[in-house]
Every structure is written in structure tokens, then in C-alpha cells.
Design a protein around this motif. Structure first.
Motif, short mmCIF file in Angstrom:
data_model
loop_
_atom_site.label_atom_id
_atom_site.label_comp_id
_atom_site.label_asym_id
_atom_site.label_seq_id
_atom_site.Cartn_x
_atom_site.Cartn_y
_atom_site.Cartn_z
N LEU A 208 -9.85 -1.42 -15.55
CA LEU A 208 -10.20 -2.37 -16.63
C LEU A 208 -9.13 -2.45 -17.71
N GLY A 209 -8.02 -1.79 -17.48
CA GLY A 209 -6.90 -1.87 -18.44
C GLY A 209 -7.13 -1.05 -19.71
N LEU A 210 -8.07 -0.09 -19.65
CA LEU A 210 -8.33 0.73 -20.85
C LEU A 210 -7.39 1.92 -20.95
N PHE A 260 -10.69 12.39 -2.52
CA PHE A 260 -11.67 11.88 -3.49
C PHE A 260 -11.06 10.71 -4.27
N VAL A 261 -9.79 10.86 -4.66
CA VAL A 261 -9.09 9.78 -5.36
C VAL A 261 -9.08 8.52 -4.48
N GLU A 262 -8.74 8.70 -3.20
CA GLU A 262 -8.63 7.55 -2.28
C GLU A 262 -9.97 6.84 -2.13
N GLU A 263 -11.03 7.64 -2.03
CA GLU A 263 -12.37 7.07 -1.86
C GLU A 263 -12.77 6.25 -3.09
N VAL A 264 -12.47 6.78 -4.27
CA VAL A 264 -12.83 6.09 -5.51
C VAL A 264 -12.00 4.81 -5.66
N ALA A 265 -10.69 4.91 -5.35
CA ALA A 265 -9.82 3.73 -5.44
C ALA A 265 -10.34 2.64 -4.50
N ASP A 269 -11.82 -1.24 -5.20
CA ASP A 269 -11.00 -2.30 -4.62
C ASP A 269 -9.56 -2.24 -5.12
N MET A 270 -9.04 -1.03 -5.27
CA MET A 270 -7.63 -0.84 -5.63
C MET A 270 -6.93 -0.37 -4.36
N ASP A 285 -0.62 1.56 -7.21
CA ASP A 285 -1.51 0.45 -6.86
C ASP A 285 -0.64 -0.64 -6.25
N THR A 286 -0.77 -0.84 -4.93
CA THR A 286 0.18 -1.75 -4.26
C THR A 286 -0.02 -3.21 -4.71
N LYS A 287 -1.22 -3.51 -5.23
CA LYS A 287 -1.44 -4.90 -5.69
C LYS A 287 -0.64 -5.20 -6.95
N THR A 288 -0.50 -4.19 -7.82
CA THR A 288 0.19 -4.44 -9.10
C THR A 288 1.57 -3.78 -9.13
#
Ligand code: NAP
Ligand code: F7E
Length: 379
Positions: A208-210, A260-265, A269-270, A285-288
Motif C-alpha cells: 500500500l506504499g506505507l 513464509f515470505v513467498e506465501e504472503v507475497a 499478488d506481488m 518485486d518483479t512488477k515494479t
């Protein structure tokens, strides 16, 4: 009228304590919880149970596991049928910095309670919250009730002491005193400086960019992660069993922090990819194209527990207990709650930013320009 069962819970304001309060109230108990004095409220996890402030079945009492006379007064007044000792300095990393305090609360705390139980003239069933951290650098895999302990931290060593005295008071004085050897268990109520919650909340904020990124320690550590609500059901069952004993509570699955990181990402949808090795490793984050995970030496511990995997066959057979929530489901439910939490933070953040803009607009267009200058100078 049948007398209600009375339970005294230390650590009632914590993750497990809050779920246990709910469970016991549902089961018709009168629940007495221990609350530490704090300069700011520390009851967020149980505030909803106070909705009816006249509820005679839920009572919070001030106290501390460091204070024997206070514990004695409470136990003597409440005359609980069951005591659940969940209170602890429960952060392994922090136990290296607060070693003496951790031993005082986590090792001597249960001893204080056991001494009181031994000296009062009414029977009390006692539950001690022990931990898979007692297995430390493991000497056998999977770990079960007979696996030797090899703790690696002041926290782990304190829990070994707690385990041993609980067992000794059972065999030596005939107390109904049981140990639960619980492997890691998490929930949306988990403290934010434990790795799972740090990841679910941190990545939600990144999304969310926080915050720009999340800094973590050892990504290769492996843990057997379950759901706190499932585990408090096991805790209750341990004290309802016909005889006292020691029980391993675990899912029987182990995963790395990285997984765990991968599952949460994935849940957020990251699309995450790892680059580099060791301290230079980064999650992108390959999208950004932005780095969203960095490795930070501050989160490494002087001694690490590399891998934990529990065998809870005894509890499954004797207590008829089994976990309902899997690793994937746990990550999903924690992510969902933390993303909603971060969204509320984002709204608040935007509201404050808008208010600031509005105020500075007001000042810039205000009549009194000398006042404006004064305010700016003060800032
Ligand atoms: P938690 O969320 O950190 O809660 C700890 C509780 O202990 C809080 O209510 C805390 O009060 C209280 N406490 C701390 N110091 C105290 C003191 N000096 N006197 C009285 N109370 C004190 O921990 P948790 O995850 O619910 O864990 C519950 C228990 O299970 C702990 O004993 C922990 O060591 C053990 N355990 C946990 C896990 C796990 O994965 N969660 C696994 C194995 C064993 P405040 O709210 O005021 O801080
Ligand atoms: O760490 C690694 C860290 O702090 C898990 C407590 O409830 O479970 C808990 O203890 C792993 C460790 O839990 C970060 O080095 C990487 O290997 O979430 P944790 P814990 O130490 O396993 C046991 C069973 C208890 O009894 C305890 O009370 O994750 N890790 N990076 C990190 N850990 C933290 N906290 N923060 C990081 O940034």
C-alpha cells in the motif's frame, strides 16, 4: 446450582491468553486474568470481552510473575481449579538482551506458582507453557516428548528450568502439573516483532506504499508453524486429561522464513524474486523492479535455532487433538487481516496528510502573516 469452574490465566493479555480466555468463557468457566500495570493500555486483545463490564465471569487482576505475595493473594482469594501459566517474556531474540529478567519471569515465575500451589489446601491443576525452543540445536528430528533438550538462548534455558520444576512438583509432591511443549503458533493477534506477523503486516504496508521495504534476519530458519486458536484447544485438553503429563503440540510440517515470505507475497499478488546471496540477498518485486525485502544483521541472534519439526503423535492419540489450520491457510488468514489493518492505516495516513495540506493552505491564505512566520520558525 453447580459451581462454575474457575481458571486463573497468567499472560491473559497476550496472544494465547486472549484466545484461551475466549475458549474458557465459551465453556462456562469463570475466568480470572493477570494483567501487568502498564503506562498505556495493554488489553487490546481482550477488550472485546469487557463489552459487558458487569460480566462476573471475566475478571482481570493486577499482578506480576515477579511478585510472589501478589500471586499468593490472588490464588488464595480466587481459589482456581486450574492455573494456566502463559505469562512470559516470550521473545527469543530479546531474551539475549534481557537475560536475567527473562529467567526471573520465565523460569522463576512458574516456580513461584508451583510453590504456592504446593502450600495451599485446595487442589489446583497447573499448566506450564513450555516451548520447542527447549530443543534448540536439535538432537533428533522430528522432536517429541523424549527428545533431549539443547536450548540456545536465555529464553530456551528458562523454559527448560520451568519444564523440569513442573515435572519435579508432579513426581515429588503429586501435583497435577503438566507441560505443553508447543511449537511456534501464530495468529493475527501475534506480537508485531515475531517474524510471521512482521512479514504479513510489513508486506501489506509495502503493497500500500506505507513503507518502502521490509528488513528481516535469517531467511533460512525453519519452523513448524501452527495457529494459536488450535493450540489453546490443546492447552485446555492437557488440563482435562485424567492424568498430568508432558505433551508436544505441533503440526508436523516445517517451512523456512523465506517460504513464509513467498506465501504472503503470493497472497498479496506481488511477484517476488530473490537476488544475491547471504547478507546481500534481496527480494525484488518483479512488477515494479523495487527491492521489497532486505537482509539486516540486526535481526540475527547470537545463537540460532536452525530447524524445528514436531511430532505430536502423543497428543493426537491421548488428547484426540489435531491442528485444523495448515501453513498456507495460516499465512492466508494472517495476510487478509493485516492487509485490512494496513488499509485502515492508509486511510488514516491520507486523512492526516489531507488535514496537514488543509491547515497549511489555511495558514498560507490566513490574514495574519506574522503569526504564520512565527509558527514556521517554531517548527
Ligand atoms: P505473548 O503474546 O508474548 O504474551 C505473553 C504474556 O505474558 C502477555 O500477556 C504479557 O503481558 C505477559 N507477561 C510478560 N511478562 C510478565 C510478567 N512479568 N508478569 C506477568 N505477565 C507477564 O506470548 P504468547 O505467544 O501468547 O505465548 C504464551 C506463552 O506460551 C508464553 O509463555 C510463551 O513463552 C509460550 N510459548 C509461545 C509459543 C508461540 O509460538 N506463541 C510457543 C511456545 C511457547 P503484557 O501484555 O503486559 O506484555
Ligand atoms: O522467529 C527468524 C528468527 O521471533 C522465528 C516465540 O513464540 O516461537 C517463538 O520464537 C525465526 C527465527 O519466533 C526475523 O531468527 C528472521 O529463526 O518469530 P520468531 P521464535 O524465535 O521461533 C517459540 C516456539 C517460542 O516459544 C517463543 O516464545 O525467524 N527471523 N528474521 C526473524 N525473527 C524475528 N523475530 N524478526 C525478524 O526480522
Amino acid at each position: 446450582m453447580v459451581e462454575k469452574k474457575r481458571a486463573f490465566i497468567t499472560g491473559a493479555t497476550g496472544q494465547d491468553g486472549s484466545y484461551l480466555c475466549e475458549l474458557l468463557l465459551e465453556k462456562g468457566y469463570q475466568v480470572f486474568g493477570l494483567q501487568r500495570r502498564a503506562s498505556l493500555p495493554n488489553t487490546a486483545r481482550i477488550d472485546h470481552l469487557y463489552e459487558d463490564t458487569e460480566n462476573p465471569d471475566f475478571v482481570m487482576l493486577y499482578g506480576d510473575l515477579a511478585d510472589s505475595s501478589n500471586l499468593f493473594r490472588i490464588i488464595n482469594k480466587v481459589k482456581p481449579h486450574e492455573i494456566y501459566n502463559l505469562g512470559a517474556q516470550s521473545h527469543v531474540g530479546i531474551s539475549f538482551d534481557k537475560a536475567e529478567y527473562t529467567a526471573n519471569i520465565d523460569a522463576l515465575g512458574p516456580l513461584r506458582l508451583l510453590e504456592i500451589i504446593r502450600n495451599v489446601d485446595f487442589p489446583i491443576r497447573f499448566y506450564q507453557a513450555c516451548s520447542s525452543e527447549m530443543f534448540g540445536k536439535v538432537l533428533e528430528t522430528p522432536q517429541k516428548e523424549t527428545t533431549p533438550f539443547n536450548p540456545q538462548s536465555p529464553y530456551g534455558a528458562s523454559k527448560v528450568f520451568a519444564f523440569n520444576v513442573t515435572k519435579q512438583y508432579r513426581t515429588g509432591y503429586g501435583l497435577f502439573a503438566s507441560n505443553g511443549i508447543l511449537f511456534n503458533h501464530e495468529s493475527p493477534r501475534r506480537g508485531v516483532n515475531f517474524v510471521t506477523r512482521k512479514i504479513t503486516l510489513g508486506l501489506s504496508r509495502v503493497k500500500l506504499g506505507l513503507q518502502p521495504l521490509l528488513r528481516l534476519g535469517n531467511l533460512d530458519a525453519k519452523r513448524d508453524w501452527g495457529f494459536s486458536k488450535d493450540y489453546v484447544e490443546a492447552i485446555w485438553r492437557i488440563l482435562q486429561h485424567k492424568e498430568p503429563g508432558d505433551f508436544v503440540i505441533a503440526t508436523g510440517e516445517t517451512h523456512t522464513v523465506r517460504e513464509f515470505v513467498e506465501e504472503v507475497a503470493h497472497n498479496l499478488d506481488m511477484s517476488l524474486t530473490w537476488k544475491g546471496k547471504g547478507m546481500e540477498e534481496r527480494g525484488i518485486d518483479t512488477k515494479t523492479g523495487k527491492t521489497i525485502i532486505e537482509v539486516d544483521p540486526r535481526y540475527f541472534r547470537p545463537n540460532e535455532v536452525d530447524m524445528l519439526l514436531g511430532d505430536s503423535s502423543k497428543a493426537r492419540k491421548v488428547l484426540k487433538w489435531k491442528p485444523k489450520v495448515t501453513f498456507k491457510k495460516l499465512a492466508a488468514l494472517m495476510t487478509e487481516e493485516d492487509f485490512a489493518y494496513a488499509e485502515r492505516e492508509a486511510i488514516l495516513h491520507n486523512t492526516i496528510a489531507n488535514q496537514r495540506k488543509f491547515m497549511s493552505y489555511g495558514l498560507q491564505n490566513g490574514k495574519n502573516s506574522s503569526q504564520r512566520k512565527t509558527r514556521r520558525a517554531k517548527n
